[in-house]
Enzyme design. Structure first.
Site, mmCIF file in Angstrom:
data_model
loop_
_atom_site.group_PDB
_atom_site.id
_atom_site.type_symbol
_atom_site.label_atom_id
_atom_site.label_comp_id
_atom_site.label_asym_id
_atom_site.label_seq_id
_atom_site.Cartn_x
_atom_site.Cartn_y
_atom_site.Cartn_z
ATOM 1 N N TRP A 365 0.782 -1.154 0.110
ATOM 2 C CA TRP A 365 -0.031 0.078 -0.134
ATOM 3 C C TRP A 365 0.803 1.245 -0.101
ATOM 4 O O TRP A 365 0.324 2.474 -0.134
ATOM 5 C CB TRP A 365 -0.879 0.046 1.195
ATOM 6 C CG TRP A 365 -0.291 0.309 2.651
ATOM 7 C CD1 TRP A 365 0.825 -0.241 3.101
ATOM 8 C CD2 TRP A 365 -0.703 1.456 3.404
ATOM 9 N NE1 TRP A 365 0.915 0.402 4.301
ATOM 10 C CE2 TRP A 365 0.306 1.403 4.524
ATOM 11 C CE3 TRP A 365 -1.602 2.201 3.680
ATOM 12 C CZ2 TRP A 365 0.162 2.009 5.726
ATOM 13 C CZ3 TRP A 365 -1.791 2.832 4.666
ATOM 14 C CH2 TRP A 365 -0.781 2.971 5.643
ATOM 15 N N ASP A 366 2.064 1.108 -0.051
ATOM 16 C CA ASP A 366 3.146 2.157 0.260
ATOM 17 C C ASP A 366 2.933 3.065 -1.065
ATOM 18 O O ASP A 366 3.041 4.175 -1.019
ATOM 19 C CB ASP A 366 4.621 1.760 0.240
ATOM 20 C CG ASP A 366 4.699 0.850 1.460
ATOM 21 O OD1 ASP A 366 3.922 0.196 1.984
ATOM 22 O OD2 ASP A 366 6.156 0.913 2.171
ATOM 23 N N GLU A 495 0.526 -2.215 12.673
ATOM 24 C CA GLU A 495 0.711 -3.600 12.744
ATOM 25 C C GLU A 495 1.290 -4.119 14.023
ATOM 26 O O GLU A 495 1.505 -5.421 13.972
ATOM 27 C CB GLU A 495 1.849 -4.064 11.607
ATOM 28 C CG GLU A 495 1.353 -3.611 10.240
ATOM 29 C CD GLU A 495 2.389 -4.145 9.153
ATOM 30 O OE1 GLU A 495 3.938 -4.480 9.553
ATOM 31 O OE2 GLU A 495 2.193 -4.379 8.014
ATOM 32 N N LYS A 601 3.133 0.717 16.123
ATOM 33 C CA LYS A 601 4.136 0.795 15.176
ATOM 34 C C LYS A 601 4.331 2.035 14.292
ATOM 35 O O LYS A 601 5.346 2.632 14.107
ATOM 36 C CB LYS A 601 4.085 -0.319 14.195
ATOM 37 C CG LYS A 601 5.334 -0.604 13.323
ATOM 38 C CD LYS A 601 5.262 -1.721 12.478
ATOM 39 C CE LYS A 601 6.337 -1.994 11.664
ATOM 40 N NZ LYS A 601 6.054 -3.009 10.663
ATOM 41 N N GLN A 602 3.172 2.729 14.276
ATOM 42 C CA GLN A 602 3.032 3.759 13.097
ATOM 43 C C GLN A 602 1.883 4.266 13.187
ATOM 44 O O GLN A 602 0.944 4.051 13.866
ATOM 45 C CB GLN A 602 3.199 3.425 11.552
ATOM 46 C CG GLN A 602 2.162 2.454 11.060
ATOM 47 C CD GLN A 602 2.654 1.511 10.130
ATOM 48 O OE1 GLN A 602 3.107 0.324 10.301
ATOM 49 N NE2 GLN A 602 2.415 1.885 8.941
#
Length: 759
Positions: A365-366, A495, A601-602
């Site tokens: 998806w980046d 994640e 994580k993000q």
């Protein structure tokens, strides 16, 4: 200041000396590619030891092999095969003998050794002076570039100047060393799941005879992919002897003091093909390309390449006055973004581009959420090609949906090359079904920014329809929540929180996905009333109902947006007692240990809010930002840019600047400690987004371009250009004012901080 960055040189990275650790680290940074082929910035010596090289790989976008995934316990629907981008014959290898002595950087007497990557020209140069054991001296200069005008071509020029007479000089070029392929990489006992080392070569090769160039046919072991590699070595100097032995070309000269010898080499890599599609045309086209570049000559091909690079920078550069090191870092990121994108509609952009084998070369998806915006606003034709890749794998996405017991619609693979799911760990792979909505968001954004209705009413809309259908079957209307539409058992962008109900980001993006499909189906019905992809009125009504009743979790007591139903019911991770060396957490703790805590994580909820800023009050964004910032590790390189952009929107100027500085120099400074495996392409896209969508506040709402500029006080000026609906706009920002100039196209009205301005 980083050792590669020299004061006053905002276009070049320069490496000085022969420190093997420095040369090894810069293999990634000095990589060159053009979306079709890429080669790491390793040295040319064929026998170079692992001391100087992590991986010498040359890669081709989409050229991968497969092998079965072995599970201790298998379950229905698990991904079945690894897909791994594999190194191909490395066309930059060279061996040099002078006066009978082989040049070896490990033991030879090399002085003034330096390498320079010129970002403006897209050329890597190397130079040094070599003195043999007998005291004979040779000056060496080498250039390398990967052509944009001839996507198949990697070009090199070797300039050799002997300082003595009557010594033998032999230069040999290797195309495919059958003995060393797969054995020349730096091996590490590393359990990092983000990379997959290949213990041996994964292709077979054989010569193609009866052609007027050195041609090599390569084929993978299992995936059924084939390609052809061609090679031409030319010189205008007097050659004592030239020997071509299959994959090795050797030229011998007798030295004349101060008389320069110039050798040019062109290596060509064909398009990929399946065995049944091999035709003479593929070989003939490659030979024709080799002939064209050879006849044109190195200087002309180089000049064309430089001209193409100049055109790219003319429209895509971002200028920062006030911080030269940052200027270079930003251009470095834009340079690698430009290199990474597939341009043929059949390939995409991997998480590492073509600079390394990290993440096995998979597309994530980046692309849509972090890299796509750069191309959308600077090179929309490439943005369209990236979406056409997604369209090309729509059949596989439909099949994946059937595997997941979805009768209608499509589910795009989380990580893939050929369209099939390749993630063996489904909680952080298949469960991230938000990729459907990410792709839909990119499609819709493309339509808004370009006005390309031909694509939107056909390929684009078909993908919007199939992704919308997926949501209706995966989610359901929950009577226990007042008939709200809920989406259970998913993983959002974070994640470190897996298999949850009603991830806010996923639900909001699904809501938008449904709205996009409804809007464009209605547009198509108005323009083409007889063709609507068999979307019935009943189906459209169900989409509208799900979109209107989408459940978006919110804690009224805390006045906070909930990342998912369970997040606030978990214990907060003990950050104070977590040693620095235990980050990233994924390498040091069992997944369940992480999943049961509040730790991110993000960016997740913060990303959802940034994408749709007008859906949230500034106060809400500020409360959520403050909360989630405290529990986010930024173990993902995708995280900091999002927090930085949101910081700009809520008035946290110092945080916005600090986050941006981390993203801008991430690879040059090796912030994540894994640059050797390839660049962090999504972070590079996030850097562009931080400048244009963060500090400049660019967004599109109902077909109108909006800006809310906030130039950091540390900078004197920012200048960039964007394309919007067949117009080119230049934006010049200072801490006190912003100027907009219409460079190309018809009159346009934009909105700055709520005020209309006509360009």
């Amino acid at each position: 200041m980083h050792e590669l960055i020299e004061k006053g040189t905002p276009w070049t990275l320069k490496e000085v000396g022969t420190d093997p650790e420095v040369i090894k680290q810069n293999e990634t940074l000095f990589s060159l590619s053009n979306g079709h082929i890429g080669t790491r910035g390793s040295l040319e010596e064929t026998h170079l030891t692992p001391e100087f090289s992590h991986s010498k790989s040359t890669l081709m976008n989409g050229f991968f092999d497969t092998e079965p995934i072995t599970y201790g316990e298998w379950a229905y629907g698990y991904a079945t095969h690894h897909q791994t981008t594999i190194p191909i014959p490395d066309g930059k290898k060279m061996e040099m003998k002078y006066d009978g002595e082989v040049f070896d950087l490990t033991s030879s007497d090399a002085k003034d050794h330096n390498r320079t990557l010129d970002l403006k020209k897209g050329i890597l140069t190397r130079s040094y002076s070599w003195k043999t054991e007998n005291g004979h001296e040779l000056e060496v200069s080498i250039e390398r570039f990967v052509s944009y005008d001839y996507p198949e071509i990697m070009a090199q020029r070797f300039i050799l100047t002997p300082k003595d007479d009557n010594n033998s000089l032999e230069v040999s070029f290797e195309l495919d060393d059958l003995k060393s392929m797969g054995k020349e990489r730096d091996k590490e006992d590393d359990p990092d799941p983000r990379k997959k080392e290949q213990a041996s070569r994964r292709f077979e090769s054989d010569d193609l005879e009866f052609y007027d160039a050195d041609m090599l046919h390569i084929k993978t072991h299992a995936s059924g992919l084939h390609a052809v590699v061609g090679n031409r070595v030319v010189t205008d100097n007097d050659v004592h002897q030239q020997i071509s032995d299959k994959n090795r070309d050797s030229l011998s000269f007798y030295s004349k003091a101060n008389q320069t010898i110039v050798i040019d080499r062109f290596v060509a890599y064909s398009e990929l093909y399946k065995e049944e599609s091999l035709t003479e045309n593929i070989i003939d086209n490659l030979i024709r390309t080799l002939k064209n570049v050879t006849e044109s000559g190195y200087e002309k091909v180089k000049a064309e390449h430089i001209s193409t690079m100049e055109s790219f920078w003319e429209h895509s550069d971002i200028q920062i006055d006030g911080e030269p090191a940052l200027q270079l870092g930003l251009r470095f990121n834009l340079f690698h973004l430009h290199q990474a994108a597939g341009r043929d509609g059949k390939t995409n952009m991997s998480a590492k581009g073509l600079t390394g084998e990290g993440y096995e070369g998979h597309y994530f998806w980046d692309t849509e959420m972090y890299m796509f915006p750069f191309f959308l606003y600077t090179q929309p034709e490439i943005a369209r090609s990236l979406l056409m890749y997604r369209y090309s794998i729509l059949p596989q996405a439909k099949e994946r949906a059937r595997t997941m017991a979805i009768a209608n619609g499509a589910l795009f693979a989380w990580r893939t090359i050929n369209g099939e799911e390749a993630s063996p760990y489904y909680p952080a792979g298949t469960a991230q079904i938000h990729i459907n909505a990410d792709i839909a968001h990119a499609i819709y954004s493309y339509g808004e920014v370009t006005g390309d209705d031909a694509f939107m009413l056909n390929e684009g809309l078909e993908m919007l329809v199939e992704t919308a259908r997926f949501w209706l079957e995966w989610g359901h209307f929950d009577d226990n929540r007042g008939g709200a539409f809920v989406i259970n058992d998913v993983t959002g962008p974070d994640e470190y929180t897996a298999i949850v109900n009603n991830n806010y980001y996923t639900n909001l993006m699904a809501k938008k996905n449904l709205a996009y499909a409804i809007e464009w189906i209605e547009k198509r019905r108005r323009q083409l009333p007889d063709e609507d992809f068999n979307v019935s009125q009943d189906e459209l009504t169900e989409w509208k109902k799900a979109e209107e009743h989408m459940y978006l979790p919110y804690d009224e007591d805390k006045q906070l947006t909930m990342q998912d139903d369970s997040f606030f019911h978990k214990k907060v991770w003990d950050f104070e007692q977590t040693p620095k060396e235990n980050y990233p957490l994924l390498l040091n703790y069992h997944p369940l240990t992480i999943y049961k805590h509040q730790v991110c994580k993000q960016a997740d909820t913060v990303l959802a809010q940034f994408l749709f800023l007008d859906d949230f009050s500034k106060e809400q964004k500020k409360r959520d930002f403050d909360y989630y910032e405290k529990v986010t590790t930024h173990d993902s390189s995708l995280s900091r840019s999002v927090f930085g952009m949101m910081a700009s929107q809520i008035g946290e100027e110092k945080k916005a600047y600090d986050y941006f500085m981390d993203t801008a120099l991430m690879d040059i400074s090796d912030l994540q400690s894994n640059t050797k495996d390839g660049v962090h392409a999504a972070n590079m896209g996030g850097t562009w987004m931080s400048m244009v969508q963060g500090f400049a506040g660019l967004r599109v709402d109902k077909g109108t371009l909006h800006f809310s500029p906030q130039c950091p006080s540390e900078w004197e000026r920012i200048v960039f250009k964007v394309r919007f609906q067949k117009r080119l706009i230049q934006v010049s920002m200072t801490p006190s004012s912003t100027d907009y100039q219409l460079v190309e196209g018809d009159q346009l009205t934009i909105i700055e901080n709520g005020e209309k301005k006509t360009l």
